[in-house]
Enzyme design. Structure first.
Site, PDB file in Angstrom:
ATOM      1  CB  SER A  98      -0.902  -0.014   1.231  1.00  0.00           C
ATOM      2  OG  SER A  98      -1.624   1.195   1.305  1.00  0.00           O
ATOM      3  CB  CYS A 123      -8.984  -0.679  12.515  1.00  0.00           C
ATOM      4  SG  CYS A 123      -7.822  -0.586  11.179  1.00  0.00           S
TER       5      CYS A 123
HETATM    6  C1  PLP Z   1      -2.487  -0.192   6.587  1.00  0.00           C
HETATM    7  C2  PLP Z   1      -2.487  -1.650   6.500  1.00  0.00           C
HETATM    8  C3  PLP Z   1      -3.395  -2.341   5.681  1.00  0.00           C
HETATM    9  C4  PLP Z   1      -4.477  -1.629   4.916  1.00  0.00           C
HETATM   10  O1  PLP Z   1      -3.960  -0.857   3.859  1.00  0.00           O
HETATM   11  P1  PLP Z   1      -4.888   0.283   3.214  1.00  0.00           P
HETATM   12  O2  PLP Z   1      -4.096   0.758   2.039  1.00  0.00           O
HETATM   13  O3  PLP Z   1      -5.057   1.338   4.254  1.00  0.00           O
HETATM   14  O4  PLP Z   1      -6.159  -0.360   2.817  1.00  0.00           O
HETATM   15  C5  PLP Z   1      -3.309  -3.703   5.617  1.00  0.00           C
HETATM   16  N1  PLP Z   1      -2.385  -4.383   6.316  1.00  0.00           N
HETATM   17  C6  PLP Z   1      -1.499  -3.760   7.112  1.00  0.00           C
HETATM   18  C7  PLP Z   1      -0.488  -4.568   7.840  1.00  0.00           C
HETATM   19  C8  PLP Z   1      -1.513  -2.385   7.243  1.00  0.00           C
HETATM   20  O5  PLP Z   1      -0.648  -1.777   8.037  1.00  0.00           O
END
Ligand code: PLP
Length: 395
Positions: free
Chosen positions: A199, A324
C-alpha cells in the site's frame, strides 16, 4: 512542539510523490484504455509504473495488479485462493492471530461460508512458530496467509521459512507486506510467496492506492466487475496519478533504505531506552526482530485512550494500537495474542517513527509520555490499588 509519530497509520506524502501525482494528472490526463495518442501516452506511463513497482519487489510487470490499497489487495488474494480451493474441495485456511483486520475480517467472512479458519498463535515475542505451519497444513489447506511485518508491534515474521514449507506442500501462500515494503528489503522470490499486498500510503505515497503481486500461474478472480482493465482482474479506470506517485515514493524509499533504517533504528533505540525507565512498563514485541520505526509499549494502571488525548494536547500524534482498534474499547487482538491481559493491553501506546523525526523530538516524546503516564496514574483507581497492594503488578 509538534511531533508526528504515527507513520504506521499513514506516512506523510513525499514531495517527489506529490509532484509525480500533479505532473501525471496534468500531462497524462488520457484514459489508458483509449486508442488515441493521448490515451496511449497515459497507458505507457501506467506500464512504466508497473515495471518499476515489480522491479522493487523482484517481480515481473505481468505479476502486478493495481488496487485501491492494502485492504483490497489482501481481500483479492484471500478470496481468490479460497474460491479456487472450494472448486477443489479444499476449504481450510491457515493464518495467524496477529493479522491486520483486512485479513482477519476477510477470513471471518469465509468462515460464515463454511471455510475452516485456523489462526496460529504467536509467542510473547510476537513472532509465529514456523513448526506450527508444518503441523497445521494438511491436504484440505487452500491458503496460508501470514503478514510480513506487524502494524501494531512491528515484529517481522519468518516468511521465507514458512514459504519453503508452503512450497514443499504445494499450498498457495499470501503475505500482507503493507508495513514492510519500503521499510525492509522485500523480494517475492526470496520470500517464496504467491501473493503479496502493498500500500502506497505506508511508504510516502498517496492514500487509496496499492498493488497486489500475483505469481504467474496463481489464480486471481476480480472483486470488481466491469471493464477489462488490469487484464480483466480489476475493473475501473486506473488511478494513474496515484499509481505514478506510488512508483516514485517506492523508488525513493528504496534508494535511501539503508541510510533511513540506520537513522530510524537509532531514534527507536533511544526512545525505547527512555520509555523503559517508566516504572511498570514493558515493550511489546521482540526487541530486535522489529521494524526500525516501531515502538510499542504497555503501561500498567492507565487507559490508552486518555494517554492519546493528553499526548495530542502536547502536540504528539500517536496511536494506541491500529487505527482501526483505537476508538473502540476492545483491547487490541495483537496485544492479547502476545499474552498481555486485558487491563495491561488497555494501557498501550504505539509510536511509529520515520527518518523525518529528530533526536530533539525523541527527547520531547520521552518527557511528554513520562509526564502524562504519571499524571493519569495520579487519578487512576487501578493504579491506587496496585500501589496499596490490593492488586498485584503484572509488569
Ligand atoms: C495499513 C495496512 C493495511 C491496509 O492498507 P490500506 O491501504 O489502508 O487499505 C493492511 N495491512 C497492514 C499490515 C496495514 O498496516
Amino acid at each position: 512542539m509538534q511531533v508526528y509519530a504515527d507513520n504506521a497509520a499513514t506516512a506523510k506524502i513525499r514531495p517527489s510523490a506529490l509532484k509525480a501525482y500533479i505532473d501525471t494528472a496534468t500531462q497524462y490526463f488520457g484514459n489508458p484504455s483509449s486508442l488515441h495518442e493521448v490515451g496511449q501516452a497515459a497507458k505507457e506511463v501506467l506500464e512504466n509504473c508497473r515495471t518499476k513497482i515489480a522491479a522493487a519487489i523482484g517481480a515481473t510487470a505481468r505479476e502486478i495488479i493495481f488496487t485501491s490499497g492494502g485492504s483490497e489487495a489482501d481481500n483479492q488474494a484471500i478470496f481468490s485462493a479460497a474460491r479456487l480451493g472450494a472448486k477443489k474441495g479444499k476449504k481450510k485456511i491457515i493464518s495467524t492471530a496477529i493479522e491486520h483486520h483486512a485479513v482477519l475480517h476477510a477470513l471471518e467472512k469465509l468462515k460464515t461460508e463454511g471455510y475452516e479458519i485456523v489462526l496460529l498463535p504467536v509467542g510473547t515475542d510476537g513472532i509465529v512458530n514456523v513448526k506450527d505451519f508444518e503441523t497445521a497444513i494438511d491436504e484440505n489447506t487452500c491458503l496460508v496467509s501470514v503478514m510480513l511485518a506487524n502494524n501494531e508491534i512491528g515484529t517481522i515474521q519468518p516468511i521465507k521459512e514458512i514459504g519453503e514449507i508452503c512450497k514443499a506442500k504445494k499450498v498457495p501462500f499470501h503475505t500482507d507486506a503493507v508495513q514492510a515494503v519500503g521499510h525492509i528489503p522485500v523480494d517475492v522470490n526470496d520470500l517464496g510467496v504467491d501473493y503479496l499486498a502493498l500500500s502506497a500510503h505506508k511508504f510516502g505515497g498517496p492514500r487509496g492506492v496499492g498493488a497486489l503481486y500475483v505469481r504467474a500461474g496463481a489464480p486471481l478472480f476480480p472483486l470488481v466487475e466491469g471493464g477489462a482493465q488490469e487484464r480483466g482482474k480489476r475493473a475501473g479506470t486506473e488511478n494513474l496519478p496515484a499509481i505514478a506517485a506510488m512508483a516514485t515514493a517506492l523508488e525513493e524509499s528504496l534508494a535511501h533504505l539503508d541510510a533511513n533504517v540506520k537513522k530510524v533504528t537509532k531514534l527507536r533505540e533511544k526512545l525505547i531506552e527512555g520509555l523503559s525507565k517508566i516504572p511498570h512498563s514493558a515493550l511489546n514485541g521482540d526487541r530486535k526482530k522489529r521494524l526500525a520505526g516501531n515502538v510499542s509499549f504497555c503501561f500498567e494502571g492507565i487507559e490508552g485512550e486518555g494517554l492519546l488525548l493528553y499526548l495530542s494536547d502536547a502536540g504528539i500524534s500517536a496511536s494506541s494500537g491500529s487505527a482501526c482498534t483505537s476508538g473502540s474499547l476492545d483491547p487490541s487482538h495483537v496485544l492479547l495474542a502476545i499474552g498481555r491481559v486485558h487491563d495491561v493491553a488497555h494501557g498501550s501506546l504505539r509510536l511509529t517513527l520515520s527518518e523525518e523525526n529528530t533526536e530533539e523530538e525523541i527527547d520531547y516524546l520521552i518527557k511528554a509520555v513520562t509526564e502524562v503516564v504519571e499524571k493519569i496514574r495520579g487519578f487512576s483507581p487501578v493504579w491506587r490499588d496496585l500501589q496499596s497492594g490490593k492488586r498485584q503488578y503484572i509488569l
